[in-house]
Scaffold this active site. Sequence first.
Site, PDB file in Angstrom:
ATOM      1  N   ASP A   1       0.178   5.392   0.553  1.00  0.00           N
ATOM      2  CA  ASP A   1      -0.924   6.215   1.058  1.00  0.00           C
ATOM      3  C   ASP A   1      -0.685   7.713   0.983  1.00  0.00           C
ATOM      4  OD1 ASP A   1      -2.285   3.946   1.868  1.00  0.00           O
ATOM      5  OD2 ASP A   1      -1.658   4.089   3.952  1.00  0.00           O
TER       6      ASP A   1
ATOM      7  N   GLU B   1      -3.180  10.389   2.884  1.00  0.00           N
ATOM      8  CA  GLU B   1      -4.369  10.599   3.704  1.00  0.00           C
ATOM      9  C   GLU B   1      -4.365  12.038   4.194  1.00  0.00           C
ATOM     10  OE1 GLU B   1      -5.308   6.195   5.522  1.00  0.00           O
ATOM     11  OE2 GLU B   1      -4.173   7.609   6.770  1.00  0.00           O
TER      12      GLU B   1
ATOM     13  N   ASN C   1       3.771   1.214   9.205  1.00  0.00           N
ATOM     14  CA  ASN C   1       4.477   1.952  10.258  1.00  0.00           C
ATOM     15  C   ASN C   1       5.629   2.786   9.718  1.00  0.00           C
ATOM     16  OD1 ASN C   1       2.775   0.798  12.241  1.00  0.00           O
ATOM     17  ND2 ASN C   1       4.067  -1.028  12.292  1.00  0.00           N
TER      18      ASN C   1
ATOM     19  N   ARG D   1       8.940   5.837  20.045  1.00  0.00           N
ATOM     20  CA  ARG D   1       8.404   4.663  19.360  1.00  0.00           C
ATOM     21  C   ARG D   1       9.485   3.621  19.108  1.00  0.00           C
ATOM     22  NH1 ARG D   1       5.321   5.426  13.624  1.00  0.00           N
ATOM     23  NH2 ARG D   1       4.682   3.279  13.258  1.00  0.00           N
TER      24      ARG D   1
ATOM     25  N   ASP E   1     -12.030   9.335  16.079  1.00  0.00           N
ATOM     26  CA  ASP E   1     -11.391   8.697  17.225  1.00  0.00           C
ATOM     27  C   ASP E   1      -9.874   8.869  17.207  1.00  0.00           C
ATOM     28  OD1 ASP E   1     -11.334   7.088  14.935  1.00  0.00           O
ATOM     29  OD2 ASP E   1     -11.127   5.240  16.103  1.00  0.00           O
TER      30      ASP E   1
ATOM     31  N   GLU F   1       0.846  -1.197   0.000  1.00  0.00           N
ATOM     32  CA  GLU F   1       0.000   0.000   0.000  1.00  0.00           C
ATOM     33  C   GLU F   1       0.877   1.242   0.000  1.00  0.00           C
ATOM     34  OE1 GLU F   1      -3.379   1.902   2.971  1.00  0.00           O
ATOM     35  OE2 GLU F   1      -3.273  -0.279   2.736  1.00  0.00           O
TER      36      GLU F   1
END
Length: 280
Positions: free
Chosen positions: A103, A105, A128, A270, A200, A101
């Site tokens: 992206d 967005e 990620n 992270r 959310d 994929e």
Amino acid sequence: MDTPLHLLFLLFLLASSAALAIVSANFYNDFDITWGNDRAKILDNGQQLQLTLDRFSGCGIQSKQEYLFAKIDMQIKLVPGNSAGTVTTFYLSSQGPKHDEIDFEFLGNLSGDPYILHTNVFAQGLGNREQQFYLWFDPTLDFHTYSVLWTPNQIIFSVDGSPIRVFKNRETELGKVDSNYHYPKSQAMGVYSSLWNADDWATRGGLVKTDWTKAPFVASFRNFNAAATATSSFDAAAAEEEALESNQEQRLQWVRKNYMIYDYCGDTKRFPQGPPPECK
């Protein structure tokens, strides 16, 4: 040495007609409305698409054709006003649990606050690899062109012709040290766009919710184009000794210096043990 951006663009433009298929969109011919029913509307004899989100549902489309290495363009005018909680997408994706994929967005925001452009790359089901940007213009006032150039060598994300991100294929090098590192190179991908509610997480981590009194929310699309190569024999080896074209490299660095707001490679919380190997 890095593959020159300008050569990749040039080779795509000059490739012979036998190897290159140019598709200029008519949304009726090139896409299916996959969900949301009449919230997705094709207008102007197939030249324009409108996606609508209301409190009951968003909507989405999927291309009828899939591509294995391509340059994909879409012009988009994003939801104006208070778009907090909404997400408008334009992306390529294959199918299945180990999908690939690429992206774009667009994360909505309160009136007067900037959109966030969220990019990501998945390979063999693993993503990620997020980078996020503000835009240097208001993307709700007019149409702007968002592009993905996907070759066996690298993926270039561009906005109005300016490269904002380059994700390189380092699988031969990094596969020896990280079995989880993959580059999308073997799965054909369809082109998707959608508009949906994600309050959310989309705006300030979910703190700002969608204001349904502002619904319906509408994003507009036009001038989809695809230039797809038939094989993976894209050869940029002859250009490996050349430097990047200076104006493109400067534009890339200008965007990243002034408008990039998140890079997974620099997220020490992270990745406390150090960034993923492709970041080094």
